[in-house]
Design a protein around this motif. Structure first.
Motif, mmCIF file in Angstrom:
data_model
loop_
_atom_site.group_PDB
_atom_site.id
_atom_site.type_symbol
_atom_site.label_atom_id
_atom_site.label_comp_id
_atom_site.label_asym_id
_atom_site.label_seq_id
_atom_site.Cartn_x
_atom_site.Cartn_y
_atom_site.Cartn_z
ATOM 1 N N ARG A 262 41.980 42.155 42.443
ATOM 2 C CA ARG A 262 42.581 42.304 41.101
ATOM 3 C C ARG A 262 43.958 41.637 41.001
ATOM 4 N N GLN A 384 37.644 52.153 46.072
ATOM 5 C CA GLN A 384 38.312 50.873 46.361
ATOM 6 C C GLN A 384 38.354 50.582 47.864
ATOM 7 N N ASN A 406 39.164 45.124 47.189
ATOM 8 C CA ASN A 406 40.560 45.409 46.828
ATOM 9 C C ASN A 406 41.353 46.071 47.936
#
Ligand SMILES: Cc1ncc(C[n+]2csc(CCOP(=O)(O)OP(=O)(O)O)c2C)c(N)n1
Length: 541
Positions: A262, A384, A406
């Motif tokens: 991200r 995540q 991530n």
């Protein structure tokens, strides 16, 4: 020396296990045999070391690999001389290719009969075989050497470029009484090493080439970072560095998640993408962090490096490049550079990073149209920091490029050696190392049967583990490449067992799904089930 076999609690085997415990080892994977049962017997007296028994030594060594990748510590496996080692050999090859620190404790005969193999489990030349598989083999010459050999081996596994090592213990030593010096030597060595199983942090010393690198960083106009698996434990420093420079980032498969997907400057893990190749060619400077620039990441069309390349790596064997090569730890070196670059004006502020990122991610892919839906479902459901352990299969190849990782050290792929059968046992290893993180294995129907017996291990230890099988009833990747190369295909169709019933026969839960929605439901349920769940995806051919 030489007393009753079953009553000895100060044997050389006990000294070995005691030393491993002092050095921070908490789990060993392996298979017992007459030729290493002294070690297993000594484990009973060391309850702080957990023993996980696999159903095949290749599985044990892959479990040690998964444990190592997940924990950042050395994974340890115990195998018997001869067939135990040859079974583990492929997994040692994978660990070597992928720089994974492993310790394989293998027995041997005190007097090797090089060239003859008349004794049970003896090999023509075990030490020579090992030399082709591991960084270094430590052969225990006398019982007193056991402690120092284990300590030296653990240190070697994490030194420089990490990798597998072996300690060969003559089986004649295992059950004999350890001389007092053996225990003493072990204790002293153990005390001086905080944890041989972990890379020790040494005080940062500015590498001599740093000045040149800093000059290139100061003068450059388009810094691009390629981040590889060697930077996994330096994620914080990598992100600070990238933020300071506003450098664009591309990762290898092993480097996925070090800079979160991200992060707006992260272009993903696809070095082969045309836009990424163009970018690398005009990078100024290109900064390679903990990556060997492996052909397996680059594919058929190796990208040439720009003259302005800075390469930072602990590996002492990497070939020279144009630019500057620095053999040092990524974390402390980047931290020092980030401080020194405090006044730098960010470079990429004029570039339309969002556009570049979108173009890179839009590049057409070759996988079936159903694949992205399954990956998206996984991403929506998994935490995540979930660890995804891949085999070599269609869903996994797509996941390298498309799964938005991530968190560092959460995407395992046996890329270096490319071994089928890796995912299930490595996921068991990761699950043992990280009981509080989600772990998911992704297999193809072909690769899964290379190690499906480890379903028994996952069931025996009650492991909460979803095992996803992309079942396209074929060696799909081979069919695709062969059809492309020769215009025809043969021997790629597979006659599979009923995977759901196979899972159930092992005491696991088994389900079949036909679309991403059904997959989402089953994956969510599997994540909270106490035992393993096999989820077969009815995949397109
Ligand atoms: C130990 C080993 N043997 C053979 C291969 C060659 N190989 C690479 S991919 C592949 C096909 C894998 O089939 P499957 O697991 O069903 O995944 P799919 O490609 O169908 O998605 C094979 C045979 C390999 N990588 N490793």
């Amino acid at each position: 020396m030489g007393t009753t076999r079953h009553s000895l609690t100060n044997s050389v085997s006990h000294a070995a296990i005691g030393q491993l415990q002092r050095l921070g080892v908490d789990t060993v994977f392996g298979i017992p045999g007459v030729h290493n049962q002294g070690l297993y017997d000594a484990l009973i007296d060391s309850p702080d070391i957990r023993s996980i028994v696999s159903r095949h030594e290749q599985g044990a060594a892959f479990m040690a690999d998964g444990y190592a990748r997940a924990s950042g510590r050395v994974g340890v496996c115990f195998v018997i001389t001869g067939p135990g080692l040859t079974n583990a050999a492929t997994a040692l090859g994978e660990a070597y290719a992928d720089s994974v620190p492993l310790l394989c404790v293998v027995t041997c005969y005190r007097e090797p009969l090089v060239g003859r193999t008349r004794r049970l489990h003896d090999l023509k030349n075990q030490s020579q075989l090992l030399s082709g598989l591991v960084k270094e083999t430590f052969r225990v010459a006398t019982p007193q050497d056991i402690g120092s050999a284990l300590e030296a081996a653990l240190q070697k596994a994490v030194a420089g470029r990490p990798g597998p090592v072996a300690v060969e213990i003559p089986l004649e030593f295992l059950d004999i009484e350890a001389e007092p010096e053996t225990a003493l030597a072990s204790a002293v060595l153990g005390a001086t090493s905080t944890s041989g199983a972990r890379r020790t942090q040494t005080a940062y010393q500015e590498p001599p080439e740093s000045a040149e690198a800093l000059q290139m960083l100061e003068a450059g106009k388009l810094p691009v970072v390629i981040v590889g698996g060697g930077a996994t434990r330096a994620a914080g420093q990598v992100i600070d560095f990238v933020d300071r420079l506003q450098a664009l980032v591309v990762s290898t498969a092993a480097g996925k998640g070090i800079v979160p997907h991200r992060h707006p400057l992260n272009l993903g893990a696809w070095l082969k993408a045309t836009e990424v190749q163009k970018l690398i060619a005009r990078a100024d400077p290109l900064i390679m962090l903990g990556t060997e620039w492996s052909p397996t990441d680059l594919g058929e069309h190796p990208v040439s490096l720009p003259a302005n390349t800075i390469r930072l790596n602990t590996d002492t064997d990497i070939p020279p490049i144009s630019g500057v090569t620095i053999r040092a730890e990524v974390g402390p070196t980047l931290a020092a550079w980030t401080l020194k670059l405090a006044q730098r004006k960010p470079y990429t502020d004029q570039m339309n990073v969002a556009n570049l990122r979108a173009t890179t991610l839009r590049e057409p892919r070759r996988w079936p149209t159903e694949v992205p839906g399954y990956l998206e479902a996984m991403h929506n459901i998994l935490a995540q920091d979930a660890i995804i352990v891949n085999d070599m299969n269609t869903l996994s190849y797509a996941a390298v490029e498309r799964y938005p990782s991530n968190a560092p050290g959460t995407f395992f792929f046996p890329r270096g050696y490319g071994t089928l059968g890796y995912a299930l046992p490595a996921a068991i290893g990761a699950r043992s190392a990280c009981p509080d993180q989600q772990v998911v294995a992704i297999c193809g129907d072909g690769g899964f049967l290379f190690s499906s017996e480890e379903l028994a291990t996952a069931a025996r230890y009650g492991m909460n583990l979803p095992i996803v099988i992309w079942n396209n009833h074929s060696f799909g990747a081979i069919r695709a490449t062969r059809s492309a190369a020769y215009g025809r295909s043969v021997d790629d169709d597979l006659l599979n067992p009923d995977f759901v019933r196979l899972a159930e026969a092992y005491g696991c839960h088994g389900v079949r799904v036909t679309d991403p929605a059904g997959f989402s439901v089953e994956l969510s349920a599997a994540l909270v089930r106490s035992g393993p769940t096999l989820i077969e995806i009815d995949a397109p051919l």
